[in-house]
Design a protein around this motif. Structure first.
Motif, short mmCIF file in Angstrom:
data_model
loop_
_atom_site.label_atom_id
_atom_site.label_comp_id
_atom_site.label_asym_id
_atom_site.label_seq_id
_atom_site.Cartn_x
_atom_site.Cartn_y
_atom_site.Cartn_z
N LEU A 203 -29.49 -5.14 19.90
CA LEU A 203 -30.45 -6.24 20.14
C LEU A 203 -31.57 -5.93 19.32
O LEU A 203 -32.35 -6.99 18.70
N GLU A 204 -32.21 -4.92 19.26
CA GLU A 204 -33.51 -4.53 18.57
C GLU A 204 -33.43 -5.00 17.05
O GLU A 204 -34.21 -5.52 16.53
N THR A 205 -32.33 -4.36 16.57
CA THR A 205 -32.06 -4.87 14.94
C THR A 205 -31.65 -6.37 14.76
O THR A 205 -32.34 -6.73 13.77
N THR A 206 -31.11 -6.78 15.61
CA THR A 206 -30.86 -8.36 15.55
C THR A 206 -32.16 -9.14 15.53
O THR A 206 -32.41 -9.96 14.64
N VAL A 207 -32.74 -9.00 16.39
CA VAL A 207 -34.31 -9.46 16.61
C VAL A 207 -35.10 -9.46 15.34
O VAL A 207 -35.84 -9.95 14.90
N LEU A 208 -35.27 -8.01 15.16
CA LEU A 208 -36.17 -7.65 14.02
C LEU A 208 -35.77 -8.41 12.65
O LEU A 208 -36.65 -8.67 11.93
N ILE A 209 -34.28 -8.40 12.38
CA ILE A 209 -33.93 -8.97 11.32
C ILE A 209 -34.24 -10.31 11.10
O ILE A 209 -34.56 -11.17 9.97
N LEU A 210 -33.90 -11.18 12.45
CA LEU A 210 -34.43 -12.66 12.55
C LEU A 210 -35.91 -12.71 12.17
O LEU A 210 -36.04 -13.76 11.62
N TYR A 211 -36.61 -11.91 12.86
CA TYR A 211 -38.11 -12.05 12.61
C TYR A 211 -38.69 -12.10 11.05
O TYR A 211 -39.29 -12.63 10.64
N ILE A 212 -37.92 -11.01 10.28
CA ILE A 212 -38.31 -10.72 8.99
C ILE A 212 -37.79 -11.93 8.10
O ILE A 212 -38.64 -12.79 7.31
N VAL A 213 -36.54 -12.64 8.49
CA VAL A 213 -36.13 -13.66 7.61
C VAL A 213 -36.94 -14.94 8.08
O VAL A 213 -37.36 -15.85 7.00
N LYS A 214 -37.19 -15.22 9.17
CA LYS A 214 -37.85 -16.27 9.54
C LYS A 214 -39.47 -16.41 9.46
O LYS A 214 -39.99 -17.46 9.30
N THR A 215 -40.02 -15.13 9.58
CA THR A 215 -41.34 -15.18 9.84
C THR A 215 -42.24 -14.32 8.58
O THR A 215 -43.23 -14.95 8.05
N GLU A 216 -41.66 -13.36 8.04
CA GLU A 216 -42.42 -12.40 7.17
C GLU A 216 -42.08 -12.99 5.78
O GLU A 216 -41.07 -12.89 5.12
N LYS A 217 -43.31 -13.87 5.14
CA LYS A 217 -43.30 -14.39 4.04
C LYS A 217 -43.76 -13.57 2.84
O LYS A 217 -43.71 -13.95 1.70
N ASN A 218 -44.51 -12.30 3.09
CA ASN A 218 -45.22 -11.63 1.96
C ASN A 218 -44.44 -10.85 0.97
O ASN A 218 -44.30 -11.01 -0.06
N LEU A 219 -43.04 -10.24 1.54
CA LEU A 219 -42.16 -9.81 0.72
C LEU A 219 -41.11 -10.66 0.37
O LEU A 219 -40.49 -10.51 -0.68
N CYS A 220 -40.60 -11.39 1.32
CA CYS A 220 -39.58 -12.39 0.93
C CYS A 220 -38.36 -11.52 0.58
O CYS A 220 -37.67 -11.92 -0.47
N MET A 221 -38.04 -10.43 1.28
CA MET A 221 -36.80 -9.57 1.00
C MET A 221 -35.45 -10.23 1.40
O MET A 221 -35.31 -10.90 2.41
N LYS A 222 -34.49 -10.29 0.48
CA LYS A 222 -33.27 -10.45 0.64
C LYS A 222 -32.27 -9.43 0.75
O LYS A 222 -32.55 -8.35 0.37
N VAL A 223 -30.93 -9.81 1.10
CA VAL A 223 -30.00 -8.65 1.21
C VAL A 223 -30.10 -7.90 -0.06
O VAL A 223 -29.82 -6.70 -0.16
N LYS A 224 -29.72 -8.90 -1.05
CA LYS A 224 -29.60 -8.40 -2.51
C LYS A 224 -30.48 -7.38 -2.86
O LYS A 224 -30.40 -6.43 -3.82
N ASP A 225 -31.73 -7.54 -2.56
CA ASP A 225 -33.00 -6.86 -2.73
C ASP A 225 -32.81 -5.23 -2.42
O ASP A 225 -33.31 -4.36 -2.99
N PHE A 226 -31.89 -4.88 -1.40
CA PHE A 226 -31.92 -3.67 -1.09
C PHE A 226 -30.85 -2.84 -1.83
O PHE A 226 -30.46 -1.56 -1.57
N PHE A 227 -30.19 -3.53 -2.75
CA PHE A 227 -29.29 -2.85 -4.03
C PHE A 227 -30.16 -2.46 -5.07
O PHE A 227 -29.29 -2.15 -5.99
N ARG A 228 -30.97 -2.77 -5.10
CA ARG A 228 -31.92 -2.53 -6.50
C ARG A 228 -32.58 -1.00 -6.52
O ARG A 228 -32.29 -0.37 -5.58
N PHE A 229 -32.85 -0.37 -7.71
CA PHE A 229 -33.19 0.69 -7.94
C PHE A 229 -34.13 0.74 -9.10
O PHE A 229 -33.75 0.13 -10.29
N ASP A 230 -35.11 1.38 -9.16
CA ASP A 230 -35.93 1.65 -10.25
C ASP A 230 -36.15 3.17 -10.50
O ASP A 230 -36.95 3.74 -9.50
#
Length: 459
Positions: A203-230
């Motif tokens: 439940l924690e994980t589900t709610v947090l992901i929904l919060y980030i997707v719906k509310t957090e606009k500063n980073l605007c991270m998407k699933v594909k961003d987590f496959f990046r490497f620098d």
């Protein structure tokens, strides 16, 4: 006065939210312990042994998160969000790799893992049953903790408190129902506690992901961003994170070995240590919150390139840490009797737990100064190797050898062994004070800022 007001407002805004989050999170463990202690002392000891594995795992994830906070908060101070996305992706990749390894080991060797902490067959059986379910929480716990580290580097901390409060009520409700078999549910005992934790983590994980997707606009991270490497940012991230990972790993193993040493002395010591350490960890939240808040403020000040501000913050924070330590030590001393009265333990076990808490109330004063100073100011400022050296010397050359000697050669009482196991929390105060106020770490950071040795210092 305006700058003073801003500093204290920023610190206490972060501090209060982080402390409350830790308190609520650890209240789940405390409630679990009290319920399991009322159900069976053997169940309590088995879960306590299994949770040492969880603690080591938590410390490793915490290291990946702290690396994100140290670098991310500096980029956030300069409002550069693109590098933050890349660092977050690499953090998640490392954390999930550790999760996969731990899951496989626990799945293949559950009884061996519990056997590291005790030789009592009944305790091993209870602990292995608990691990059989709790291992499925590892994925959800990793995702939640690492995403919260990303938000913390941006000074977004309230969501963590709300998530912890939600998990507390969900976990406690399910545990009460399934441990004892209330409301027509089956009486599952240890397995019931594991099921409650698993549902709360999902439940924690589900709610947090929904919060980030719906509310957090500063980073605007998407699933594909987590496959990046620098590659360059990865070098910077590893440079900061590797010493923290090493230190946290040592600290996690050290804490687990404390349980192992006490568990091999007497079975009652595991239950007593579990009851005492859960309350201690609850009060310790004041130091953990101070450390995290200090790391964010110091990192942000460095991101501005304002070394005078860093020095000013470091002086003020040390005074706050000392006051926090005195207050939390007194609080722990007076909380011990009412909290222990909630446990249904054998008289010998309860007396032992009370003795442990008296010792820990003194330890808490020193720990509340040295830990935030070392990990919040010095390590948060980038001087990670000093903390590594301190832990190597204090834990592996002094504390653990002394504790083994007192436990198995001298055959000292568990109370004496607990004193030895926590002695470093007091004698590390002096090196922490000297290092922090020598400003050597400030000079090093200034040279890096001036010379442009690392991409993270470029404006």
């Amino acid at each position: 006065m305006k700058k003073d007001t801003i500093f204290y407002k920023e610190f206490f805004t972060l501090y209060i939210a982080l402390v409350l989050q830790n308190v609520v999170t650890l209240s789940v463990n405390l409630a679990d312990n009290i319920m399991l202690g009322a159900y069976s002392e053997t169940s309590l000891a088995g879960v306590a042994a299994a949770n040492q594995i969880q603690f080591v795992y938590q410390m490793l994830l915490g290291a990946f998160g702290e690396g994100m906070v140290i670098l991310g908060s500096q980029y956030w101070g300069k409002r550069q969000t693109e590098p933050m996305k890349k660092i977050a992706a690499m953090m998640m990749q490392h954390g999930l790799a550790v999760m996969a390894v731990l899951f496989c080991v626990i799945s293949l060797f559950p009884k061996w893992a519990i056997g590291l902490f005790t030789t009592d067959a009944a305790i091993i059986s209870e602990g292995a049953e608990y691990l059989g379910i709790i291992r499925f929480t590892y994925l959800f716990f990793a995702v939640t903790q690492l995403l919260l580290a990303v938000l913390r580097s941006m000074q977004v901390v309230k969501i963590a408190l709300y998530l912890s409060a939600m998990a507390f009520f969900v976990n406690c409700g399910i545990n009460y129902t399934l441990i004892f078999g209330h409301f027509g549910a089956p009486e599952l005992g240890t397995a019931g506690a594991a099921v409650g934790t698993l549902i709360a983590r999902i439940l924690e994980t589900t709610v947090l992901i929904l919060y980030i997707v719906k509310t957090e606009k500063n980073l605007c991270m998407k699933v594909k961003d987590f496959f990046r490497f620098d590659r360059q940012l990865w070098k910077d991230y590893i440079k900061v994170t590797a010493p923290i990972l090493f230190t946290n790993g040592l600290w996690g193993v050290n804490t687990a070995m404390q349980t192992a040493i006490l568990g091999h002395m007497t079975a009652a010591a595991i239950a007593a240590n579990s009851a005492a350490s859960n309350l201690f960890l609850l009060v310790k939240s004041t130091a953990v919150g101070a450390s995290s808040a200090a790391g964010v403020l110091i990192g942000k000040a460095i991101g501005y390139g304002d070394m005078d501000r860093v020095k000013c913050y470091a002086r003020r924070l040390q005074k706050l840490f000392l006051g926090i330590g005195i207050c939390s030590g007194i609080l722990l001393f007076f909380l011990r009797i009412p909290v222990l009265s909630l446990y249904d333990l054998q008289p010998e076990t309860k007396v032992m737990a009370n003795t442990f808490l008296i010792i820990l109330s003194v330890v808490d004063v020193g720990m509340s100064y040295q830990m935030p100073t070392n990990t919040g100011i010095i390590r948060g400022g980038g001087d990670t190797m000093f903390v590594v050296k301190m832990d190597l010397i204090s834990i592996w050359l002094i504390v653990l050898p002394l504790s083994f000697f007192m436990a198995f050669v001298v055959k000292a009482s568990p109370a004496v062994v607990v004193c030895c196991l926590n002695a470093d929390q007091l004698f590390k105060c002096v090196p922490a004070f000297l290092r922090c106020n020598s400003w050597k770490w400030i000079h090093r950071l200034t040279r890096e800022l001036d010379d442009g040795e690392s991409e993270k210092w470029k404006s």
